[in-house]
Design a protein around this motif. Sequence first.
Motif, PDB file in Angstrom:
ATOM      1  N   PRO A 131       0.782  -1.229   0.000  1.00  0.00           N
ATOM      2  CA  PRO A 131       0.000   0.000   0.000  1.00  0.00           C
ATOM      3  C   PRO A 131       0.815   1.280   0.000  1.00  0.00           C
ATOM      4  N   THR A 132       1.990   1.286  -0.637  1.00  0.00           N
ATOM      5  CA  THR A 132       2.737   2.527  -0.736  1.00  0.00           C
ATOM      6  C   THR A 132       3.093   2.751  -2.187  1.00  0.00           C
ATOM      7  N   GLY A 133       3.383   4.000  -2.513  1.00  0.00           N
ATOM      8  CA  GLY A 133       3.687   4.342  -3.892  1.00  0.00           C
ATOM      9  C   GLY A 133       4.858   3.559  -4.434  1.00  0.00           C
ATOM     10  N   THR A 134       5.874   3.406  -3.630  1.00  0.00           N
ATOM     11  CA  THR A 134       7.078   2.733  -4.108  1.00  0.00           C
ATOM     12  C   THR A 134       6.780   1.290  -4.481  1.00  0.00           C
ATOM     13  N   ASN A 135       5.873   0.668  -3.731  1.00  0.00           N
ATOM     14  CA  ASN A 135       5.482  -0.697  -4.026  1.00  0.00           C
ATOM     15  C   ASN A 135       4.739  -0.793  -5.357  1.00  0.00           C
ATOM     16  N   ALA A 136       3.905   0.210  -5.625  1.00  0.00           N
ATOM     17  CA  ALA A 136       3.188   0.232  -6.905  1.00  0.00           C
ATOM     18  C   ALA A 136       4.169   0.354  -8.058  1.00  0.00           C
ATOM     19  N   VAL A 137       5.163   1.218  -7.895  1.00  0.00           N
ATOM     20  CA  VAL A 137       6.156   1.400  -8.963  1.00  0.00           C
ATOM     21  C   VAL A 137       6.963   0.118  -9.154  1.00  0.00           C
ATOM     22  N   GLU A 138       7.361  -0.508  -8.059  1.00  0.00           N
ATOM     23  CA  GLU A 138       8.123  -1.765  -8.175  1.00  0.00           C
ATOM     24  C   GLU A 138       7.317  -2.813  -8.939  1.00  0.00           C
ATOM     25  N   ALA A 139       6.033  -2.899  -8.621  1.00  0.00           N
ATOM     26  CA  ALA A 139       5.187  -3.882  -9.316  1.00  0.00           C
ATOM     27  C   ALA A 139       5.049  -3.533 -10.790  1.00  0.00           C
ATOM     28  N   ALA A 140       4.925  -2.253 -11.087  1.00  0.00           N
ATOM     29  CA  ALA A 140       4.800  -1.827 -12.489  1.00  0.00           C
ATOM     30  C   ALA A 140       6.066  -2.180 -13.270  1.00  0.00           C
ATOM     31  N   GLY A 142      -5.839   9.045   4.282  1.00  0.00           N
ATOM     32  CA  GLY A 142      -4.504   9.103   4.872  1.00  0.00           C
ATOM     33  C   GLY A 142      -3.999   7.735   5.285  1.00  0.00           C
ATOM     34  N   THR A 143      -4.911   6.748   5.229  1.00  0.00           N
ATOM     35  CA  THR A 143      -4.476   5.365   5.440  1.00  0.00           C
ATOM     36  C   THR A 143      -3.964   4.841   4.093  1.00  0.00           C
ATOM     37  N   PRO A 144      -3.012   3.935   4.133  1.00  0.00           N
ATOM     38  CA  PRO A 144      -2.319   3.542   2.901  1.00  0.00           C
ATOM     39  C   PRO A 144      -3.181   2.734   1.923  1.00  0.00           C
ATOM     40  N   LEU A 145      -2.955   2.963   0.673  1.00  0.00           N
ATOM     41  CA  LEU A 145      -3.501   2.151  -0.415  1.00  0.00           C
ATOM     42  C   LEU A 145      -2.691   2.479  -1.665  1.00  0.00           C
ATOM     43  N   ALA A 146      -2.483   1.479  -2.492  1.00  0.00           N
ATOM     44  CA  ALA A 146      -1.804   1.704  -3.764  1.00  0.00           C
ATOM     45  C   ALA A 146      -2.412   0.764  -4.787  1.00  0.00           C
ATOM     46  N   MET A 147      -2.525   1.236  -5.995  1.00  0.00           N
ATOM     47  CA  MET A 147      -3.220   0.452  -7.029  1.00  0.00           C
ATOM     48  C   MET A 147      -2.612   0.728  -8.393  1.00  0.00           C
ATOM     49  N   ASN A 148      -2.267  -0.324  -9.083  1.00  0.00           N
ATOM     50  CA  ASN A 148      -1.843  -0.180 -10.465  1.00  0.00           C
ATOM     51  C   ASN A 148      -2.976  -0.529 -11.401  1.00  0.00           C
ATOM     52  N   MET A 149      -3.100   0.236 -12.462  1.00  0.00           N
ATOM     53  CA  MET A 149      -4.025  -0.093 -13.538  1.00  0.00           C
ATOM     54  C   MET A 149      -3.164  -0.637 -14.685  1.00  0.00           C
ATOM     55  N   ILE A 150      -3.493  -1.849 -15.093  1.00  0.00           N
ATOM     56  CA  ILE A 150      -2.649  -2.536 -16.075  1.00  0.00           C
ATOM     57  C   ILE A 150      -3.513  -2.976 -17.254  1.00  0.00           C
ATOM     58  N   LYS A 151      -3.072  -2.698 -18.443  1.00  0.00           N
ATOM     59  CA  LYS A 151      -3.772  -3.175 -19.638  1.00  0.00           C
ATOM     60  C   LYS A 151      -3.935  -4.696 -19.540  1.00  0.00           C
ATOM     61  N   PRO A 152      -5.125  -5.195 -19.801  1.00  0.00           N
ATOM     62  CA  PRO A 152      -5.376  -6.642 -19.626  1.00  0.00           C
ATOM     63  C   PRO A 152      -4.366  -7.533 -20.355  1.00  0.00           C
ATOM     64  N   GLU A 153      -3.930  -7.109 -21.533  1.00  0.00           N
ATOM     65  CA  GLU A 153      -2.998  -7.973 -22.276  1.00  0.00           C
ATOM     66  C   GLU A 153      -1.648  -8.087 -21.573  1.00  0.00           C
ATOM     67  N   GLY A 175       0.150 -14.713  -7.202  1.00  0.00           N
ATOM     68  CA  GLY A 175       0.962 -14.561  -6.009  1.00  0.00           C
ATOM     69  C   GLY A 175       2.414 -14.247  -6.248  1.00  0.00           C
ATOM     70  N   GLU A 176       2.760 -13.945  -7.485  1.00  0.00           N
ATOM     71  CA  GLU A 176       4.160 -13.715  -7.836  1.00  0.00           C
ATOM     72  C   GLU A 176       4.680 -12.411  -7.239  1.00  0.00           C
ATOM     73  N   HIS A 177       3.791 -11.455  -7.130  1.00  0.00           N
ATOM     74  CA  HIS A 177       4.142 -10.219  -6.430  1.00  0.00           C
ATOM     75  C   HIS A 177       3.140 -10.093  -5.295  1.00  0.00           C
ATOM     76  N   THR A 178       3.623 -10.180  -4.068  1.00  0.00           N
ATOM     77  CA  THR A 178       2.708 -10.211  -2.939  1.00  0.00           C
ATOM     78  C   THR A 178       2.928  -8.994  -2.040  1.00  0.00           C
ATOM     79  N   GLY A 179       2.556  -9.130  -0.786  1.00  0.00           N
ATOM     80  CA  GLY A 179       2.673  -8.034   0.162  1.00  0.00           C
ATOM     81  C   GLY A 179       1.588  -8.191   1.205  1.00  0.00           C
ATOM     82  N   THR A 180       1.972  -8.086   2.448  1.00  0.00           N
ATOM     83  CA  THR A 180       1.055  -8.352   3.545  1.00  0.00           C
ATOM     84  C   THR A 180      -0.131  -7.388   3.590  1.00  0.00           C
TER      85      THR A 180
END
Lengths: 411, 411, 411, 411
Positions: free
Chosen positions: D107-116, D263-274, D282-287
């Motif tokens: 749920p942090t920005g850096t985690n979203a970028v790492e996943a992207a 102000g509570t954490p959340l992070a979300m990536n939007m990814i083209k379905p293809e 479960g390849e990229h996880t996080g508690t």
Amino acid sequence: MDVFEQWESDVRGYCRIFPTVFKSASNARQVDENGRSYIDFFGGAGVLNFGHNNMRMKKAIIEFLESDGVAHSLDMSTTAKRDFIEAFVETIMKPRSMNYKLQFTGPTGTNAVEAALKIARRVTGRRSVIAFSHGFHGMTLGSLACTANDYFRNAAGVPLENVTRLSFGHPLDGMAEAYADSSSGLDQPAAILVETIQAEGGVNVATREWLKELQQFAKDTGALFIIDDIQAGCGRTGDYFSFDGMGLDPDVICLAKGIGGFGTPLAMNMIKPEHDKHWSPGEHTGTFRGQGISFVAGREALRYFEDGSFLDGVKTKGARMNERLQDIAKQHSVHWFEVRGAGMIQGLDTKDGELSKKVVAACFENGLLIGGCGTAGRVLKLIPPLTISDDDLNEGIDILENAINKVAEAA
Amino acid sequence: MDVFEQWESDVRGYCRIFPTVFKSASNARQVDENGRSYIDFFGGAGVLNFGHNNMRMKKAIIEFLESDGVAHSLDMSTTAKRDFIEAFVETIMKPRSMNYKLQFTGPTGTNAVEAALKIARRVTGRRSVIAFSHGFHGMTLGSLACTANDYFRNAAGVPLENVTRLSFGHPLDGMAEAYADSSSGLDQPAAILVETIQAEGGVNVATREWLKELQQFAKDTGALFIIDDIQAGCGRTGDYFSFDGMGLDPDVICLAKGIGGFGTPLAMNMIKPEHDKHWSPGEHTGTFRGQGISFVAGREALRYFEDGSFLDGVKTKGARMNERLQDIAKQHSVHWFEVRGAGMIQGLDTKDGELSKKVVAACFENGLLIGGCGTAGRVLKLIPPLTISDDDLNEGIDILENAINKVAEAA
Amino acid sequence: MDVFEQWESDVRGYCRIFPTVFKSASNARQVDENGRSYIDFFGGAGVLNFGHNNMRMKKAIIEFLESDGVAHSLDMSTTAKRDFIEAFVETIMKPRSMNYKLQFTGPTGTNAVEAALKIARRVTGRRSVIAFSHGFHGMTLGSLACTANDYFRNAAGVPLENVTRLSFGHPLDGMAEAYADSSSGLDQPAAILVETIQAEGGVNVATREWLKELQQFAKDTGALFIIDDIQAGCGRTGDYFSFDGMGLDPDVICLAKGIGGFGTPLAMNMIKPEHDKHWSPGEHTGTFRGQGISFVAGREALRYFEDGSFLDGVKTKGARMNERLQDIAKQHSVHWFEVRGAGMIQGLDTKDGELSKKVVAACFENGLLIGGCGTAGRVLKLIPPLTISDDDLNEGIDILENAINKVAEAA
Amino acid sequence: MDVFEQWESDVRGYCRIFPTVFKSASNARQVDENGRSYIDFFGGAGVLNFGHNNMRMKKAIIEFLESDGVAHSLDMSTTAKRDFIEAFVETIMKPRSMNYKLQFTGPTGTNAVEAALKIARRVTGRRSVIAFSHGFHGMTLGSLACTANDYFRNAAGVPLENVTRLSFGHPLDGMAEAYADSSSGLDQPAAILVETIQAEGGVNVATREWLKELQQFAKDTGALFIIDDIQAGCGRTGDYFSFDGMGLDPDVICLAKGIGGFGTPLAMNMIKPEHDKHWSPGEHTGTFRGQGISFVAGREALRYFEDGSFLDGVKTKGARMNERLQDIAKQHSVHWFEVRGAGMIQGLDTKDGELSKKVVAACFENGLLIGGCGTAGRVLKLIPPLTISDDDLNEGIDILENAINKVAEAA
């Protein structure tokens, strides 16, 4: 010495250990410009297996020059290269039922190692190479990553990656299982790169059992098994390859130093045909791959291996060297000296870099060129030309013994 | 050809372009085992500036051999090395008021580049090196990281790090400011590594202005300015250094290829004394650093530069080569051929790798050895020995012209 | 399930193992939108030590919200953070005579590990970190390099560098000597990063002796000794820290998961003051470092540790869990099941990922949430809330036992 | 302040800029424990788009807590998450005809970028990512490699690899051609990662034209086009996405900060379905991926975007902010102040980090929280809650204006 001090880089090293200017050299003798003669136990760091200015080679080179032979050919085909290849196949490979493709890399050992790592990574599609503590494989970044010594590694100025280091000679219990476990966090190896005798690393001699274990480990993990026989090969141990008779079957063998015979550069990798076919033409190049003079001299070198008499002589002289060193060690049992080696590469581990340095200096004073190796240079390494006369060999060891006695007494 | 096909590695390349077996060579001519003679515009990829089996060198080498000169000396001091150094200082450095320390690295170009990168990283304490698109600096991992071509890079099998790539010849507007900005995300450079003429990269010639801009950029960022003059130096451009007269003052100059003169390996870095003192003794080593034969031949090579007449001849022949190529380009204006070069390195950019390959083949058929360079080998590179006779030069260009005409017509 | 299938990323994993839509949760129970109740042995992967919607925390959070407490503060000072710090110092640190500085990193475990690695590399000036086979430390590139599992590592898409991997629990004989040898080729370590109990790695429990050996090894090599107590800490093992009473003195302790108490994110590193002073202000940042709700809930969590009664209960329940699992293992001795754990983290190693997967599915069918861990998920991991009632604990283990019986019989 | 000084890590930063202890907060006001009220132009570094303790969210969260909603769910399915997803699809995606899969990362920005970055490298099989000078993407090693600022980068302690840096906003002339040239030495990019407005980097606003050029470059090279909209998205610029209406079609969009609303954490990536289908479960996880409170608050946040009135208000207030700043800049024309921004993110570049620091301090003294950004913090960044009242907005700018006048006069 002024010219060197003034104009040559401060990086030079051996000229500080052997502080004179050499003018000529013949078999196991070097002569400086003042006419002083030195017995050579240093052997061009393993290059001069057949002595300085080997007569047969010299003759062949002069004939080659006078006939306008092709001195420089990159990887074009020449008659000189063909002669060398044919002799190598007949003299070395066929008697051993070996089947390898020969790659002439850039003409230095480090270039051979870099090429071997490339083909291993290409074949396996993996990055990580297993190399060993105290190993020495060269100074360019790919091979330097496999070299263990901090002094050399620190000069890189960049992280040296893609190598996993294991302890030389240490049993591999459970390693294959660890690598097979997908949660081990261990990178699958592209290659295992090993010297059977670590020459620069301190004349550390691997056992046949450990080498077979290594080879099996390579098979189990799908890695290529690469033997760097650059210093220990070409007859040095009393066999042509340092691992002859051990039942090993390396995927790649790296040769340089002694392969050219005369002191002119040459390097050659032997690659199993099934791996070699992964190369594309010209993918690994180098300007100085085709060295006519080295092919001609190297071809002469191969004549020494046409029958077993030369290697028998190496074994005899090697045994004598070992005996004499054992004697010396016994005399100085208080220092726990240790003798290690095979054939005509023999090391006396003094366990003390300072002591060793003084012995080297005392030898030089008394007309013997010998170098230290191993951590802090504490191991005195004897690699005279294989062609050294009995007299020079004895005299050299006498000088060494006297130097040790003198230094050890003073310690 | 059977022996090579059967036993030599599939990686070999030039033997496929020049499919014959060479037996002898003299000045700008190579002769195969069937007695067929070829004019050599390939020049050992830049090594053979003074021709195959240069008479003066051959004589000196044979004398050296007969006197049992020291053929192999690592970095010990020898009379042969001293003669070379003294001649280099007197003939090359003093007339240019240059002050450099000379480092004999392992005897190949890639080794010289690796050593240059080490000293730059050591001096600056930085990792990243700026290198250029289309640059070629060697095949070992440190120099390969600086080499641009994908074909070579892909063979590494590991990521090639610590290099930032810029576009060759592209203005550096605002670069120094960008590097000075702590939020640019750019690594401070340890070195800028550049060829003044990219030989393998396609005979791309940098302007004096751009090189001065680069040098200033190096000064502004505290990077070392390194010129790789391995292929373009040693007289090739009509000056000894390719950058003579440009007002440049590089921190390190890498030389190899032509420095040894005869085709035997030698490589030498020239390092500003204030940088050189950062080396510790023996930190960068290499078995084949001290090459007696190459010192002797290289010393002979330096005699060509004792006065200006030899370089005048290079300029004259270079101008003729350029004129003839311009004529050829004009005749084929439909193809937008482009001529680039300096002195006796001249390239004809055919803009078409397939066409170029056919021309090379047609030349070989008609007795001319010439190679392609640049992307897909589309640039025909002319680097004959500087000592080529006018007749051979003319005949070679005639063969080239006919080949181009034939191939271009068929296209 | 349509909305998730249609719009949520395919990367989601646990929803496939527990295929329902949860609506509410209380202590050790989760209820799905169909009203079905599940006992929770999964415990939010170690977060929910104090149960879902812990009453005391819920009350405190609502009060905090109603008083307009500062929910988000980055690293500004707030009363809520001060309350938390004071309680942590009084309740946890003082009784243990601990002296640490507290760093609130980005609020996830991986962020805590990344920050710990940064300070270790800063303090030592070294790059390489020693981590262990089967270790799990997070998914961002710095911590992922320390994570062992291939499945996660392969997702990086880049080489994961700067980590040396050792075998978890394996004796370190001769390691310090090896690292002290300048010819070992081993990078001096910046840190040793270890979990005392590898939770994701398969509930592997390190012995006190090995951990002390590790700590000594860190001291000998000048590395920081870092304990990742993210999953095993905060009361899970029956002590507050998993290593309480072992005589260890880590340089850095990483906490997350249970530290916030309620399931809202929080992460905190404990750093020895002498290391902490190497940070410059704001050098490691993160938007969500100051979590008011987590501070408030986390402060409530600390009340559980004001006296020993809560931890006594954990020990009692942990012992029961272990006994029951031992019984189950005994019944299925043919499968060589193995029980490992400490306190209320207990694992049943089925040695068979397929079998384990079926047990997990059968448990879910029968109202128990439990997860697998270790290679191929072969270890059933029991980490219920520490606050679980005896009845739910017993019922949960009954369900597990039945599932195992059913699956094992079918196998 | 003693508790923080004594026990909290020296790494803390903002508490030094705003040296007081905050106790409560409401919309655009924070109140310290002494009852002093501050107007908040800092906005939780872009998190608090809807103000502190937003009434609607607070009410929804308390209801959620009282109903024992699932606060922590990893990537299991919950009703709270489903509500959020449905609202996001209906309110944001459908009106824009967008088709993306939603990944809730750590749920942090850096985690979203790492996943992207992971998915981009997976999809393309390439390593190198193009990022920009002055870009900010987080502190964990993968995203830190993309962050430009030296201060943050130096804290890594390891080389930050696999990123190529380009100049933000600089035209890409010839870049696609360069990348297509196999002799360019440029690594084919896996992704282009860009902020449309560099918030931390100094409120640098990319033009639509440049962004389209970037997108085309990504298409031409086969790279994924990733927009990091973590700080500039979620309504900040007067549109939901900062790039709305620009005709862009990113492959991945990274959201965090404002997406959770409270102000509570959340992070979300939007990814083209293809692209998304390249993930394995479960390849990229996080508690902390499944944050119930953040889903509930975030769902409330989405109501602001059900019609255009809220965004109209943002545009109006943003225009006023810009006007007032332009006025201030005009008054101080001698300092060459520059105003940059879009909607309610506006920056005043003072060109002088020291001056800027003094203004920040003077604002704090007078009851305004505002932060600096860009190199040396020289840009004053105004990111008040989008919900700020006109009075607070005006009063805040008045305080800022007075502070600048005072500081500038003294300069």
